[in-house]
Design an enzyme around this catalytic site. Structure first.
Site, PDB file in Angstrom:
ATOM      1  N   SER A 182       0.813  -1.206   0.000  1.00  0.00           N
ATOM      2  CA  SER A 182       0.000   0.000   0.000  1.00  0.00           C
ATOM      3  C   SER A 182       0.854   1.266   0.000  1.00  0.00           C
ATOM      4  O   SER A 182       1.618   1.517  -0.924  1.00  0.00           O
ATOM      5  CB  SER A 182      -0.961  -0.049   1.188  1.00  0.00           C
ATOM      6  OG  SER A 182      -1.914   0.970   1.116  1.00  0.00           O
ATOM      7  N   ASP A 322      -2.568   6.114  -3.497  1.00  0.00           N
ATOM      8  CA  ASP A 322      -1.453   5.475  -2.804  1.00  0.00           C
ATOM      9  C   ASP A 322      -0.887   4.371  -3.690  1.00  0.00           C
ATOM     10  O   ASP A 322      -1.284   4.220  -4.841  1.00  0.00           O
ATOM     11  CB  ASP A 322      -1.880   4.954  -1.429  1.00  0.00           C
ATOM     12  CG  ASP A 322      -2.921   3.859  -1.505  1.00  0.00           C
ATOM     13  OD1 ASP A 322      -3.596   3.752  -2.547  1.00  0.00           O
ATOM     14  OD2 ASP A 322      -3.084   3.107  -0.528  1.00  0.00           O
ATOM     15  N   ASP A 326      -5.962   1.887  -3.631  1.00  0.00           N
ATOM     16  CA  ASP A 326      -7.241   1.627  -2.977  1.00  0.00           C
ATOM     17  C   ASP A 326      -7.689   2.826  -2.149  1.00  0.00           C
ATOM     18  O   ASP A 326      -8.771   2.813  -1.564  1.00  0.00           O
ATOM     19  CB  ASP A 326      -7.205   0.358  -2.132  1.00  0.00           C
ATOM     20  CG  ASP A 326      -6.227   0.431  -0.960  1.00  0.00           C
ATOM     21  OD1 ASP A 326      -5.443   1.398  -0.890  1.00  0.00           O
ATOM     22  OD2 ASP A 326      -6.247  -0.497  -0.123  1.00  0.00           O
TER      23      ASP A 326
END
Length: 533
Positions: A182, A322, A326
């Site tokens: 992430s 990011d 998401d």
């Protein structure tokens, strides 16, 4: 109770159990039985409305569990789900690549999943990855593991987490895997598992994966000969996802100047393709990944570059993603950040005006700003609060049929369109509101007055004892009374550290500091305080 009236078979009346009764009979979780019904693994099960009915004489279904894992699942049903496993946390197995998370871990995860989902048919598992250098290593290891136990692996290559979720649920895959850490720096990586619905994997399955990694499950067989699985280059899945995203926008963006910060991550190709297709005049930043620059002074965690670009180039709106796309934060025409709370408010108000917010409720976490709730109160939209974590937000949305939910960080879920936070869906929804209302983003966001916030992390000797201490509880009550309807205090435990997070929101920073310090002083006087980090 038995549903003896449900169906006749010849001259006999067939009796049925509901899911709760079957769960008690077989000592399984209700959720697991519902999944097995949905997947056709309980013979004769049928659905009436939202209720699954199971023939009373149906044999207990086999779902690949060991006795030990099954017993653990029963215990899990009786108490609140744990936040962290040994390897898998609330957002997958994450850590420093090659050290905490190794290629061997990835191979074992793939091998177990290929076997677990291949009990009754050849497993089909789809894999996506972000742009980290180590993602290629894990992609190969996962695929080798899956095929070694007889499953087929389908490679989407570089794509977003929500793309894997979408493809998993729409293309009939048994599960999906996303390789990403992430917003973390490039030297970290992670493995996220999704079920057949594109939702975060059930805890009981992740528990079994952990047991297999640690050698506690040893009956996973190796495939041989023609039973060995194969790997499919499935880049076409990305194109289907791009087509889906362009289809959900009800209007053209042709008159809008849009800047995209792709964080040198998963959105670097898809973001441009989607906004090009929707007609926007786009400028794209941080779209040259080299394996080590993902999130590096870029994207939603370093949004200052996008702010400067929007101001200097007179752009209508900017979007920052990011590493795995998401999450999404926005920047208005003046370069001011519009966070996830503001985005939820803007979209919920618009959806309500269009009759598209049937429950009239938005799901937030306890960390959403107090100003958001005040704004919702003014326009008569309800809200619910969950623990921190987008998985808890989604579970609440699904259980209560809510349409919009999310976090201040930019994880926003539009459940009609996605089963996870999707930064590109969020950008499309916000763009739709801008185009339809003919209002700039600064005006739309101005209705949410964000309250000042002070958050301090306090290391204590024992989290539970500190939370239960009468002096600490009295301090929380006292500060809550002091703020009244003009703010709030929140005291919560970290899930991974011996730390309590003390937070206050009020009309002034002075009042925030006063409340936080009063609670910390109570911890100190009670002997629990070690240090304020």
């Amino acid at each position: 109770m038995l549903y003896g009236h449900c169906m006749r078979k010849g001259k006999k009346q067939m009796k049925y159990l509901d899911v709760r009764e079957a769960a008690a009979k077989w000592e399984m979780t209700e959720r697991r039985i519902t999944m097995l019904c949905r997947d056709g693994k309980i013979k004769g099960a049928r659905k009436e409305g939202k209720l699954w009915l199971i023939p009373a004489g149906a044999p207990k279904p086999f779902d690949g569990r060991t006795k030990e894992a099954h017993a653990q699942a029963v215990q899990t049903q009786k108490k609140e789900r744990k936040a962290m496993g040994k390897y898998f946390g609330t957002d997958g197995f994450r850590g420093k690549a090659g050290e905490v998370l190794t290629a061997e871990h990835a191979f074992k995860i793939g091998r177990f999943l290929g076997w677990y989902y291949g009990k009754e048919h050849k497993a089909r598992i789809v894999i996506g990855k972000d742009t980290r250098r180590s993602s290629y290593m894990y992609e190969n290891a996962l695929s080798a593991g899956i095929t070694s136990s007889g499953g087929d692996s389908y490679l989407l290559h570089v794509t977003t987490t929500p793309c894997v979720s979408y493809i998993t649920r729409t293309e009939g895959f048994d599960c999906g895997i996303m390789i990403s850490a992430s917003h973390n720096p490039f030297y970290d990586n992670g493995i996220k598992l999704m079920n057949a619905e594109g939702e975060k994997m059930e805890d009981e399955v992740q528990d079994m994966v952990e047991q297999f990694i640690d050698g506690q499950i040893d009956d996973v067989s190796w495939a041989t000969g023609a039973d060995i699985g194969h790997t499919v280059d499935f880049y076409s899945g990305r194109n289907r996802y791009i087509g889906y995203l362009t289809s959900i926008a009800p209007v053209s963006f042709e008159k809008c100047k849009v800047a995209l910060d792709c964080a040198n991550g998963s959105a670097w190709m898809i973001g441009r393709a989607v906004f090009d297709a929707l007609g926007a005049k786009i400028s794209v930043m941080n779209d040259t990944p080299d394996g080590t620059n993902i999130n590096l002074n870029a994207g939603s965690t370093h949004i200052e570059g996008l702010q400067k670009y929007v101001r200097e180039n007179k752009v209508d709106v900017g979007f920052a993603f990011d590493g795995d796309a998401d999450r999404c934060l926005a920047v208005d025409e003046y370069g001011d950040v519009v966070n996830g709370d503001m985005i939820m408010y803007i979209c919920a108000k618009y959806f309500k005006s269009k009759g598209m917010l049937p429950s009239n409720t938005v799901v937030t976490t306890v960390m959403s700003n107090f100003g958001l709730y005040k704004a919702f109160d003014r326009i008569d939209i309800g809200y619910e609060k969950t623990k921190v974590g987008d998985r808890y937000v989604y579970e609440n949305m699904k259980e209560n049929d809510h349409m919009i939910g999310g976090e201040q960080s930019g994880h926003v879920i539009f459940r009609k369109y996605a089963h996870t936070g999707d930064g590109l869906v969020t950008a499309i929804m916000l763009m739709t509101v801008l185009v339809e209302t003919h209002l700039p983003l600064s005006v739309l966001a101005s209705e949410v007055k964000m309250y000042p916030q002070v958050l301090k992390n306090v290391e204590v000797d024992d989290k539970e004892k500190t939370l239960a201490d009468p002096a600490v509880k009295a301090a929380v009550d006292s500060t809550t009374d002091f703020l009244g309807n003009d703010g709030r205090v929140l005291l919560r435990a970290s899930g991974t550290e011996p730390v309590l997070r003390v937070m206050s929101e009020a009309s002034t920073y002075k009042d925030c500091e006063k409340c936080v310090d009063e609670i910390i002083d109570a911890m100190k006087s009670s002997g629990h305080l070690i240090k304020v980090r």
